[in-house]
Design an enzyme around this catalytic site. Structure first.
Site, PDB file in Angstrom:
ATOM      1  N   LYS A  63       9.329  73.565  66.103  1.00 13.30           N
ATOM      2  CA  LYS A  63       9.411  72.828  64.835  1.00 13.30           C
ATOM      3  C   LYS A  63      10.652  73.262  64.064  1.00 13.30           C
ATOM      4  CE  LYS A  63       7.089  72.610  60.319  1.00 13.30           C
ATOM      5  NZ  LYS A  63       5.964  73.130  59.512  1.00 13.30           N
ATOM      6  N   ASP A  99      11.476  72.548  53.581  1.00 10.88           N
ATOM      7  CA  ASP A  99      10.272  71.755  53.354  1.00 10.88           C
ATOM      8  C   ASP A  99       9.858  71.816  51.887  1.00 10.88           C
ATOM      9  OD1 ASP A  99       7.944  70.329  53.551  1.00 10.88           O
ATOM     10  OD2 ASP A  99       6.780  71.959  54.465  1.00 10.88           O
ATOM     11  N   LYS A 106       5.415  70.539  46.877  1.00 10.03           N
ATOM     12  CA  LYS A 106       4.859  71.886  46.804  1.00 10.03           C
ATOM     13  C   LYS A 106       5.044  72.468  45.401  1.00 10.03           C
ATOM     14  CE  LYS A 106       5.919  73.182  51.613  1.00 10.03           C
ATOM     15  NZ  LYS A 106       4.562  73.561  52.059  1.00 10.03           N
ATOM     16  N   ASP A 152      10.722  77.282  57.458  1.00  6.48           N
ATOM     17  CA  ASP A 152       9.905  76.298  58.169  1.00  6.48           C
ATOM     18  C   ASP A 152      10.567  75.827  59.458  1.00  6.48           C
ATOM     19  OD1 ASP A 152       7.392  75.197  58.148  1.00  6.48           O
ATOM     20  OD2 ASP A 152       7.969  73.376  57.084  1.00  6.48           O
ATOM     21  N   ASP A 200       3.094  66.676  52.984  1.00  7.40           N
ATOM     22  CA  ASP A 200       3.371  68.092  53.230  1.00  7.40           C
ATOM     23  C   ASP A 200       2.766  68.564  54.552  1.00  7.40           C
ATOM     24  OD1 ASP A 200       4.481  70.560  52.716  1.00  7.40           O
ATOM     25  OD2 ASP A 200       2.791  71.265  51.513  1.00  7.40           O
ATOM     26  N   GLU A 221       3.854  67.691  57.471  1.00  7.89           N
ATOM     27  CA  GLU A 221       4.924  66.974  58.172  1.00  7.89           C
ATOM     28  C   GLU A 221       5.278  67.574  59.519  1.00  7.89           C
ATOM     29  OE1 GLU A 221       6.845  70.477  57.392  1.00  7.89           O
ATOM     30  OE2 GLU A 221       5.557  69.384  56.009  1.00  7.89           O
ATOM     31  N   ARG A 268       3.505  68.502  62.042  1.00  6.30           N
ATOM     32  CA  ARG A 268       2.805  67.838  63.147  1.00  6.30           C
ATOM     33  C   ARG A 268       3.376  66.452  63.423  1.00  6.30           C
ATOM     34  NH1 ARG A 268      -2.630  68.516  59.827  1.00  6.30           N
ATOM     35  NH2 ARG A 268      -1.348  70.268  59.143  1.00  6.30           N
TER      36      ARG A 268
END
Length: 496
Positions: A267, A272, A279, A290, A349, A351, A353
């Site tokens: 990933k 993010d 967030k 991230d 959020d 995201e 996946r």
């Protein structure tokens, strides 16, 4: 740091410091006993004072020891002689390196790899010296306008083995330790970079540079290529950012031509914000981490390339930012993935996946023997396992056992969590094939369940590294995990 292997007596080493071990009950390691004889019992007198008790990690730095050529001798506690295991040995190594950080550009001989450790050979003991020395002295100061005030610590580290016949095994350990340390440091550097530097384009450039320097194959797919592939889920995450997305495909082709590859998927969300599901502001800076899944894949490729592993490995890195914007994906939007399955986005959020699922579908074209995805995926995994173990999910028991064993071997541990069908219904959607979240209960499990729907055509495992990829607080920074686990897993697959 410069490393070398040597056999020989420690008292004759003209170094800034010689490091030897002592056990509890005032017992010497073999190297310490040699120094005690050379100093006519000086070290024994020191032990009798009780200034060092020999417990794991205790240290005592001595200056100008009689009969010893080195300017200093560092005594390091190893615990009880018959109970010296991996944990105590590693603790002693960390303590030794920490104790020497006050030296300046020092030339050091370390005699701890000579000490027997339960079920471990010379190569392992030497590799641990290198890995821990590099890890303990790692600093990320690229953006400091002035170098940190302080000593340079160790410049050269000579690792001693008992006999000349041990040198070849020691050299093997040195190569393994240096390769893994290089991979871990590379992953740390990428993770620690500021997000205005470490963009998707920067990650692609780093992959290309790694390919050039280590003989890998690389392909970087641009937004237009991603659109042609029908990766609507991945593209849905990218819509709010001005940074163009990339799909990076790396290949290490050192196995037989007929050998199916192991595929690693990382990933690569380089920052993010949460997107429209924004967030909270507190600690949002840590969302630069991230992309640590992507960093760990790149770090692992660096390690296996330096080890020249006879294995075919493919790395797939979907990378982009998750930003709020007038064009950004909204809660309630429906995306069509590369697999054709549709996804209702209930929370922007969640995201990671969404980019991973298309990468998992893309992995099918390589007809893999196994696929392992790595992602800072869920805060729920941190709540479940804390910061010591990565979460592991798999649709194949034997693959899960391989990864667990590799983690234990590399001291980069994981813990398996369930992937039962009972959890799948939490992803039900009234408007699409599935929702991208399954509620608060079992959040790391439902995230893995989501990914499992795109990994049905091969043996697959998912590592949730949200709790292990970086540290917060005073020691804030990327850890480089799970590069050790992945490298060990691939070594075992290669029969090394």
């Amino acid at each position: 740091m410069e490393f070398s292997i040597k056999s020989g007596t420690p008292e004759k080493q003209r170094k800034d410091c010689v490091v030897v071990g002592v056990f509890e009950a005032r017992k010497f390691s073999d190297a310490a006993a040699v120094l005690d004889r050379a100093s006519q019992g000086y070290l024994g007198d020191i032990l009798r004072t009780g200034d060092i008790d020999g417990k794991p990690g205790s240290t005592l730095l001595l200056h100008s020891v009689p009969g010893v050529a080195a300017g200093r001798v560092l005594l390091v506690g190893l615990g009880k002689e018959r109970e010296l295991d991996e944990h105590s040995y590693r603790k002693a190594l960390r303590a030794a390196i920490k104790a020497l950080h006050t030296l300046d550009d020092a030339d050091v001989a370390i005699c701890l790899a000579e000490v027997p450790v339960k079920k471990r050979d010379t190569a392992w003991r030497v590799a641990q010296v290198v890995e821990i020395a590099e890890d303990s002295t790692y600093r990320f100061d690229r953006f400091k306008s002035k170098p940190a005030n302080g000593k340079k610590g160790i410049a050269k580290l000579q690792v001693h083995v008992t006999r000349r016949s041990d040198v070849a095994e020691g050299e093997k350990g040195l190569r393994q330790g240096k390769a893994l340390a290089a991979g871990v440091s590379f992953a740390k550097d990428l993770g620690n970079l500021a997000p205005n530097y470490c963009t998707p384009s920067y990650l692609a450039e780093q992959a290309e540079a790694l390919s050039d320097s280590h003989g890998l194959q690389v392909e970087v797919l641009e937004k237009e290529d991603i659109e042609k592939l029908g990766m609507g889920s991945f593209l849905g995450v990218t819509k709010g950012s001005v940074q163009p997305p990339k799909l990076i495909v790396l290949q290490h082709r050192k196995g037989k031509k007929s050998q199916k590859p192991v595929v690693l998927v990382g990933k690569g969300i380089t920052f993010d914000t949460g997107g429209i599901s924004l967030k909270p502001g507190a600690d949002m800076d840590e969302m630069k981490y991230d992309m640590c899944g992507a960093a760990s894949v790149l770090g692992t490729f660096k390690a296996i390339a330096e080890l020249d592993l006879p294995l075919n490995v493919v790395g797939i890195i979907p990378t982009c930012e998750n930003m709020p914007d007038g064009n950004a994906t909204r809660p309630g939007d429906v995306l069509t993935s590369m697999s054709g399955q549709t996804i209702e986005v209930l929370n922007t959020d969640a995201e990671g996946r969404l980019i991973l699922c298309d990468a998992l579908t893309y992995a099918e074209r390589f007809e893999p023997q196994a696929v392992v995805d790595v992602a800072t995926l869920t805060g729920a995994c941190v709540i479940a396992l804390g910061h010591h173990a990565s979460g592991l999910f798999s649709n194949k028991d034997s693959l899960a056992e391989e990864l667990l064993d590799a983690g234990n071997e590399a001291y980069d541990r994981a813990w398996r969590l369930p992937l039962w069908d009972d959890y799948q219904s939490q992803l039900d959607s009234n408007f699409a094939d599935m929702a991208n979240i399954g509620g608060r209960a079992g959040g790391s499990i439902t995230a893995a369940c989501f990914l499992s729907r795109f990994a049905k055509k091969y043996d697959w495992a998912h590592l949730d590294i949200a709790g292990t990829a970086w540290k917060s607080g005073k020691e804030k920074g990327a850890t480089g995990r799970p590069v050790p686990l992945l490298t060990e897993f691939l070594k075992q697959r290669a029969g090394k």
